[in-house]
Design a protein around this motif. Structure first.
Motif, PDB file in Angstrom:
ATOM      1  N   THR A 202       0.777  -1.124  -0.012  1.00  0.00           N
ATOM      2  CA  THR A 202      -0.113  -0.163  -0.052  1.00  0.00           C
ATOM      3  C   THR A 202       0.824   1.192   0.135  1.00  0.00           C
ATOM      4  N   PRO A 203       0.262   2.328  -0.584  1.00  0.00           N
ATOM      5  CA  PRO A 203       1.420   3.524  -0.899  1.00  0.00           C
ATOM      6  C   PRO A 203       1.877   4.037   0.549  1.00  0.00           C
ATOM      7  N   ASP A 204       1.260   3.892   1.827  1.00  0.00           N
ATOM      8  CA  ASP A 204       1.665   4.594   3.139  1.00  0.00           C
ATOM      9  C   ASP A 204       3.015   3.536   3.392  1.00  0.00           C
ATOM     10  N   GLU A 205       3.236   2.557   2.754  1.00  0.00           N
ATOM     11  CA  GLU A 205       4.537   1.857   3.218  1.00  0.00           C
ATOM     12  C   GLU A 205       5.636   2.656   2.665  1.00  0.00           C
ATOM     13  N   LEU A 206       5.482   3.485   1.613  1.00  0.00           N
ATOM     14  CA  LEU A 206       6.470   4.276   0.942  1.00  0.00           C
ATOM     15  C   LEU A 206       6.944   5.661   1.552  1.00  0.00           C
ATOM     16  N   GLY A 207       6.202   6.048   3.008  1.00  0.00           N
ATOM     17  CA  GLY A 207       6.379   6.971   3.848  1.00  0.00           C
ATOM     18  C   GLY A 207       6.443   8.352   3.022  1.00  0.00           C
ATOM     19  N   GLY A 208       7.489   8.934   3.129  1.00  0.00           N
ATOM     20  CA  GLY A 208       7.632  10.063   2.469  1.00  0.00           C
ATOM     21  C   GLY A 208       8.151  10.061   0.774  1.00  0.00           C
ATOM     22  N   ALA A 209       8.460   8.903   0.425  1.00  0.00           N
ATOM     23  CA  ALA A 209       8.900   8.722  -0.996  1.00  0.00           C
ATOM     24  C   ALA A 209       7.735   8.771  -1.920  1.00  0.00           C
ATOM     25  N   TRP A 210       6.518   8.728  -1.247  1.00  0.00           N
ATOM     26  CA  TRP A 210       5.232   8.571  -2.037  1.00  0.00           C
ATOM     27  C   TRP A 210       4.548   9.883  -1.846  1.00  0.00           C
ATOM     28  N   ASP A 211       4.173  10.658  -3.000  1.00  0.00           N
ATOM     29  CA  ASP A 211       3.743  11.870  -2.918  1.00  0.00           C
ATOM     30  C   ASP A 211       2.371  11.917  -3.316  1.00  0.00           C
ATOM     31  N   GLY A 212       1.680  10.726  -3.635  1.00  0.00           N
ATOM     32  CA  GLY A 212       0.292  10.468  -4.281  1.00  0.00           C
ATOM     33  C   GLY A 212       0.587  10.510  -5.635  1.00  0.00           C
ATOM     34  N   ALA A 213       1.406  10.412  -6.092  1.00  0.00           N
ATOM     35  CA  ALA A 213       1.478  10.234  -7.627  1.00  0.00           C
ATOM     36  C   ALA A 213       2.898   9.614  -8.365  1.00  0.00           C
ATOM     37  N   ARG A 214       3.918   9.896  -7.563  1.00  0.00           N
ATOM     38  CA  ARG A 214       5.244   9.343  -7.928  1.00  0.00           C
ATOM     39  C   ARG A 214       5.883   8.758  -6.824  1.00  0.00           C
ATOM     40  N   VAL A 215       6.782   7.579  -6.903  1.00  0.00           N
ATOM     41  CA  VAL A 215       7.844   7.083  -6.091  1.00  0.00           C
ATOM     42  C   VAL A 215       9.172   7.827  -6.257  1.00  0.00           C
ATOM     43  N   HIS A 216       9.336   8.441  -5.164  1.00  0.00           N
ATOM     44  CA  HIS A 216      10.737   9.231  -5.349  1.00  0.00           C
ATOM     45  C   HIS A 216      11.879   8.599  -4.556  1.00  0.00           C
ATOM     46  N   LEU A 217      12.174   7.460  -5.380  1.00  0.00           N
ATOM     47  CA  LEU A 217      13.349   6.519  -4.801  1.00  0.00           C
ATOM     48  C   LEU A 217      14.085   5.773  -6.152  1.00  0.00           C
ATOM     49  N   PRO A 218      15.268   5.516  -5.982  1.00  0.00           N
ATOM     50  CA  PRO A 218      16.201   4.738  -6.992  1.00  0.00           C
ATOM     51  C   PRO A 218      15.800   3.531  -7.520  1.00  0.00           C
ATOM     52  N   LEU A 219      15.476   3.268  -8.690  1.00  0.00           N
ATOM     53  CA  LEU A 219      14.935   1.737  -9.140  1.00  0.00           C
ATOM     54  C   LEU A 219      16.207   1.140  -9.526  1.00  0.00           C
ATOM     55  N   ARG A 220      16.839   0.067  -8.802  1.00  0.00           N
ATOM     56  CA  ARG A 220      18.268  -0.499  -9.203  1.00  0.00           C
ATOM     57  C   ARG A 220      17.917  -1.602 -10.369  1.00  0.00           C
ATOM     58  N   ALA A 221      18.865  -1.718 -11.305  1.00  0.00           N
ATOM     59  CA  ALA A 221      18.705  -2.706 -12.207  1.00  0.00           C
ATOM     60  C   ALA A 221      20.057  -3.393 -12.329  1.00  0.00           C
ATOM     61  N   THR A 222      20.475  -4.510 -11.999  1.00  0.00           N
ATOM     62  CA  THR A 222      21.606  -5.137 -11.810  1.00  0.00           C
ATOM     63  C   THR A 222      21.716  -6.429 -12.720  1.00  0.00           C
ATOM     64  N   LEU A 223      22.642  -6.462 -13.784  1.00  0.00           N
ATOM     65  CA  LEU A 223      22.765  -7.631 -14.723  1.00  0.00           C
ATOM     66  C   LEU A 223      24.254  -8.241 -14.296  1.00  0.00           C
ATOM     67  N   ASN A 224      23.757  -9.610 -14.188  1.00  0.00           N
ATOM     68  CA  ASN A 224      25.309 -10.193 -13.905  1.00  0.00           C
ATOM     69  C   ASN A 224      25.998  -9.668 -12.699  1.00  0.00           C
ATOM     70  N   ASP A 225      25.537  -9.132 -11.753  1.00  0.00           N
ATOM     71  CA  ASP A 225      25.948  -8.457 -10.578  1.00  0.00           C
ATOM     72  C   ASP A 225      26.731  -7.264 -10.987  1.00  0.00           C
ATOM     73  N   ARG A 226      26.616  -6.727 -12.104  1.00  0.00           N
ATOM     74  CA  ARG A 226      27.106  -5.366 -12.350  1.00  0.00           C
ATOM     75  C   ARG A 226      25.830  -4.618 -12.502  1.00  0.00           C
ATOM     76  N   LEU A 227      25.835  -3.266 -11.774  1.00  0.00           N
ATOM     77  CA  LEU A 227      24.840  -2.408 -11.776  1.00  0.00           C
ATOM     78  C   LEU A 227      24.735  -1.696 -12.963  1.00  0.00           C
ATOM     79  N   ILE A 228      23.557  -1.777 -13.688  1.00  0.00           N
ATOM     80  CA  ILE A 228      23.402  -1.181 -15.006  1.00  0.00           C
ATOM     81  C   ILE A 228      22.738   0.403 -14.857  1.00  0.00           C
ATOM     82  N   GLY A 229      21.998   0.450 -13.562  1.00  0.00           N
ATOM     83  CA  GLY A 229      21.300   1.867 -13.311  1.00  0.00           C
ATOM     84  C   GLY A 229      20.646   1.748 -12.108  1.00  0.00           C
TER      85      GLY A 229
END
Length: 329
Positions: A202-229
């Motif tokens: 539920t959105p409340d689990e995000l605390g201040g990272a949720w503004d009602g419209a967006r999630v203000h946190l990095p989304l991590r993508a790691t391929l073969n143990d290498r951080l792509i972004g």
């Protein structure tokens, strides 16, 4: 509150999952499946919240260890899956790499397509593809799940219909896309199974990272143990989730359990890296005249995760290996 679905039949068995993702409890006395809970969210969500509080306090009966590999997607199948392309900077980059102009309307009118929702897969299920030459790519996205949404609502009204938030790996077969789009009838073969984070929250689990419209946190993508972004999902999101929901509901209502995707998360300039290989290859093409990073191969491992301010996973980690699919003969 966090929820998941234990693998069981086509629609799974609803679990309430502890905040730290260590324990879970089935709730058959409240709802058998997540779709059933969403169909009756106003009545059932408070009861699920009570069970969630008990689980976090260590007093929930019949609690068990939470095992992501034993879980399906939180919604193993959904009535509606609409994926957007909310990060227009990503679209602009892709077009610039092939020397195409971005229509001005892309900045004011969202891009959305309807995807296959009959069989979502779990966070630890393999990415099964028949042929490496199809250009196997991951796409790390944020998604929201709605209750019943009336047609014609405004973005402001749409905010109240966001009930759950999570992550997806919207796998794309890049080398099949040009021929499909050339027919001017959208994606189909180029979009195989979509996988979800182990839990939705539920959105409340995000605390201040949720503004009602967006999630203000990095989304991590790691391929073969290498951080792509690790681009921030709250930055450069041209169309927020309420806007996407209102766009999808312009001419018809949306049913409870509708999943709305953000599209590949991307920040302008890509200083934080990328959430798909297509973007990496576009940046290489712009810089060097051609791409040097290959698409995924059999045996490759992709991990997608989002961490809170304390470095703890919010939704659990998508962790998949690409496998060769052998069709029946």
């Amino acid at each position: 509150m966090k929820v998941a679905s234990l693998k069981s039949g086509r629609d799974g068995q609803l679990l309430v999952v502890s905040r730290d993702l260590r324990h879970a409890v089935p709730v058959p006395d409240i709802a058998d499946t997540l779709q059933q809970a969403l169909d009756n969210w106003e009545a059932l969500a408070p009861r699920l919240q009570v069970r969630y509080a008990e689980l976090n306090a260590g007093s929930a009966p019949h609690a068990l260890d939470f095992v992501p590999a034993a879980c399906a997607a939180p919604l193993p199948r959904a009535f509606h899956w609409a994926d957007g392309s909310a990060y227009v900077t990503h679209v602009e980059l892709v077009r610039r790499a092939r020397g195409a102009e971005l229509p001005e309307s892309f900045w004011s009118d969202p891009l959305v397509y309807m995807g296959a929702s009959d069989a979502f897969i779990g966070s630890r299920d393999p990415i099964e593809v028949e042929n490496e030459d199809w250009g196997i790519d991951f796409e790390a996205e944020v998604v929201v799940v709605t209750d019943d949404v009336p047609a014609g609502i405004t973005p402001q009204q749409a905010r109240q219909h966001i009930k759950l938030v999570g992550l997806v790996n919207d796998v794309s077969l890049r080398n099949l896309i040009p021929a499909e789009l050339g027919k001017q009838f959208g994606f189909y073969q180029s979009k195989p199974w979509t996988s979800f984070s182990p839990v939705l929250a539920t959105p409340d689990e995000l605390g201040g990272a949720w503004d009602g419209a967006r999630v203000h946190l990095p989304l991590r993508a790691t391929l073969n143990d290498r951080l792509i972004g690790a681009p921030n999902a709250g930055v450069d999101m041209t169309f927020d989730f309420p806007t996407l929901i209102a766009h999808c509901a312009k001419s018809r209502s949306l049913v409870a359990g509708t999943v709305i995707g953000s599209g590949t998360v991307s920040n302008a300039g890509s200083e934080s890296g990328s959430c798909c290989l297509a973007e990496v290859r576009c940046l290489e093409t712009i810089a060097d005249g051609k791409p040097s990073t290959p698409f995924m191969r059999f045996g490759d491992r992709i991990e997608i995760d989002m961490l809170d301010a304390q470095g703890q996973s919010i939704f659990g980690r998508i962790d998949q290996v690409v496998q060769r699919y052998q069709p029946p003969r």
